[in-house]
Design an enzyme around this catalytic site. Structure first.
Site, PDB file in Angstrom:
ATOM      1  N   GLY A 130      43.010  35.898  66.596  1.00 28.80           N
ATOM      2  CA  GLY A 130      44.369  36.341  66.283  1.00 28.80           C
ATOM      3  C   GLY A 130      45.054  35.502  65.214  1.00 28.80           C
ATOM      4  N   ASP A 256      41.222  52.064  58.187  1.00 27.24           N
ATOM      5  CA  ASP A 256      42.253  51.317  58.929  1.00 27.24           C
ATOM      6  C   ASP A 256      43.088  50.451  57.981  1.00 27.24           C
ATOM      7  OD1 ASP A 256      39.497  50.135  59.037  1.00 27.24           O
ATOM      8  OD2 ASP A 256      40.626  48.337  59.561  1.00 27.24           O
ATOM      9  N   ASN A 257      42.697  50.388  56.710  1.00 28.53           N
ATOM     10  CA  ASN A 257      43.483  49.620  55.736  1.00 28.53           C
ATOM     11  C   ASN A 257      44.222  50.530  54.756  1.00 28.53           C
ATOM     12  OD1 ASN A 257      42.649  47.223  56.872  1.00 28.53           O
ATOM     13  ND2 ASN A 257      40.942  46.941  55.470  1.00 28.53           N
TER      14      ASN A 257
END
Ligand code: AMP
Ligand code: MG
Length: 488
Positions: A130, A256-257
């Site tokens: 993360g 997804d970008n």
């Protein structure tokens, strides 16, 4: 002092709260150790109606480094899926980004998402941490502002924080956060996610949200879904035409970008062209060159096809195909228009296609630097040595220049008028990898001055910046050894 975050709205959260964790997950940031502010973006702060002084408040540093006091903020991580390198990758989601809320800006209260990238794990982090490292955060921070300065639709970046948190990549690197700002963080992959899960009602709910927020005038239009998709097609075509014209390669054009609004999104192993080379591959991990510079226009269409597939429960095939057919003409028309402007033509005429193509071919075979050439062309008049000397094949250039001068003669503008317009179409500064690298290496030593300098220069890349003249020339030899990959 009240922080701008007190003004945040939570429309996405509120709209999808009922559906549990289907669309998002509530999250809490994890704090960075000993955070320091590397840079804050005064220009963007002003555009967002944030008092720039606020960005330097201690509370802001706490907030932006993920150290959350109890506030009214409801951070969420969005779920999405996507096709990565042409292969269905299943669920991805915000693995290291959290939307803090939406900030109403201006008289019409347009909402801008405020997002924190690198603030620790979310339910979508899979096996990753993360975190974002300082290196890639500096790159994202500078490049989003550089693209904005170049006039390309993009997400923005409000501030950048460094820390003593250790993040493990190929080596240990400092952890950082970037506050990303965008009108939307909804991706093609957000729609794909629900389509492939057989949840047409969720596809529809997401489309309704996008329409309500971004196209409120179409809410009652029976063609609203088609209008939304056509907008994505046209905006994506324009964005990619702009990428091609400034020599930008994204590097990871996975679905997804790709933003539903056609903004450049998710800066990773991007690169700007040095020499004009259509085969340029900026991402070291892209071994097959799927996302090479010249492939970007066709990948854009491939990605729009993937989005179209996920909208088949809302639109007929005929409608989807009709919209997709607008992509190529739009991209070509935008590209031709921009390129004509770059060479100082008042308007594009069909014969100009060969003039532009011949120039690009000459530049390719002569290894001519893309940005430096066009900037120098602004000063071009008959017999200009600085421009000519960039080509080993002088005769080849002369024969092109002859046609170019003939073409210019058909216009009624003076040289001075043309030069002025061309300077506003051909940047002096782009973010070459070595420039970001120079700023990164100084930042490792706690010196953030180069980040700040580059930010200011890249926000107005068409202007002269005497203090940054060193960045207007050819890249140094060591630049060739820099390799950027998906690891960030
Ligand atoms: P990207 O290649 O940066 O677009 O990321 C692809 C996916 O991997 C996204 O779902 C990201 O959120 C996720 N991801 C990338 N890096 C990390 C990380 N360090 N921790 C968690 N998730 C990550
Ligand atoms: Mg991404």
């Amino acid at each position: 002092m009240t922080l701008f975050t007190d003004r945040l709205q939570h429309t996405f959260f509120d709209q999808f709260r009922e559906q549990g964790d289907m669309h998002f997950s509530p999250v809490m940031p994890s704090r960075l150790d000993d955070p320091v502010i590397v840079s804050s973006n005064q220009q963007l702060a002003e555009q967002l109606g944030i008092d720039p002084a606020e960005l330097n408040q201690p509370e802001m540093l706490e907030l932006m480094s993920g150290n959350f006091p109890v506030t009214n903020i409801k951070p969420i991580a969005l779920v999405y899926s996507g096709h990565q390198f042409g292969v269905w990758a299943g669920q991805l989601g915000d693995g290291r980004a959290m939307t803090l809320g939406e900030l109403p800006v201006g008289n019409d209260a347009t909402l801008w998402d405020i997002q924190l990238k690198g603030a620790g794990p979310t339910p979508y982090s899979r096996f990753a941490d993360g975190r974002a490292v300082l290196r890639s955060s500096i790159r994202e921070y500078l490049c989003s502002e550089a693209m904005h300065g170049l006039g390309v639709a993009t997400t923005r970046a409000l501030c950048l924080i460094d820390s003593k948190t250790q993040v493990y990549r190929e080596e240990v690197e400092p952890g950082a956060t970037v506050c990303r700002v965008a009108q939307s963080h909804i991706r093609f992959g957000s729609f794909e996610h629900f389509h492939y899960r057989n949840q047409p009602e969720a596809v529809k709910a997401l489309a309704d949200y996008v329409i309500e927020r971004h196209f409120p005038e179409s809410v009652n239009d029976e063609n609203r879904y088609l209008k939304m998709f056509e907008n994505t097609v046209l905006k994506t075509a324009k964005m990619i035409a702009q990428w091609q014209s400034v020599g930008f390669a994204h590097g990871v054009m996975n679905t997804d970008n790709m933003s539903i609004l056609g903004d450049t999104l998710d800066y990773g192993p991007f690169g700007f062209l040095d020499n004009y080379n259509p085969d340029f591959i900026c991402n070291h991990s892209d071994t097959n060159g799927r996302y090479s510079f010249k492939n970007q226009p066709s990948v854009g269409l491939w990605n729009l096809n993937a989005l179209a597939t996920s909208l088949t429960t809302l639109l007929s095939n005929k409608e989807l195909i009709g919209a997709l057919k607008q992509y190529e003409p739009e991209l070509l028309s935008q590209f031709r228009h921009i390129m004509a402007g770059k060479i100082g033509l008042e308007e594009y005429q069909p014969e100009d296609e060969s003039l532009i193509n011949q120039l690009l071919e000459l530049m390719q075979t002569n290894n001519v630097d893309y940005t430096i050439f066009f900037r120098s062309l602004c000063e071009f008049s008959n017999n200009n040595q600085t421009v000519r000397d960039q080509f080993l094949d002088r005769e080849g250039f002369d024969s092109w220049a002859e046609k170019y001068l003939q073409r210019l003669a058909q216009q009624h503008s003076t040289d001075a008028q043309r030069h002025g317009k061309m300077l506003a179409s051909n940047p002096k500064y782009i973010l070459r990898n070595y420039m970001a690298q120079a700023a990164i290496e100084l930042a490792y030593q706690g010196d953030y001055s180069e980040v700040q300098l580059l930010l200011e220069v890249l926000q107005s890349p068409f202007d002269e910046h005497p203090q940054a003249e060193k960045y207007a020339g050819l890249p140094p030899d060591w630049a060739e050894a820099i390799s950027v990959s998906c690891s960030s």
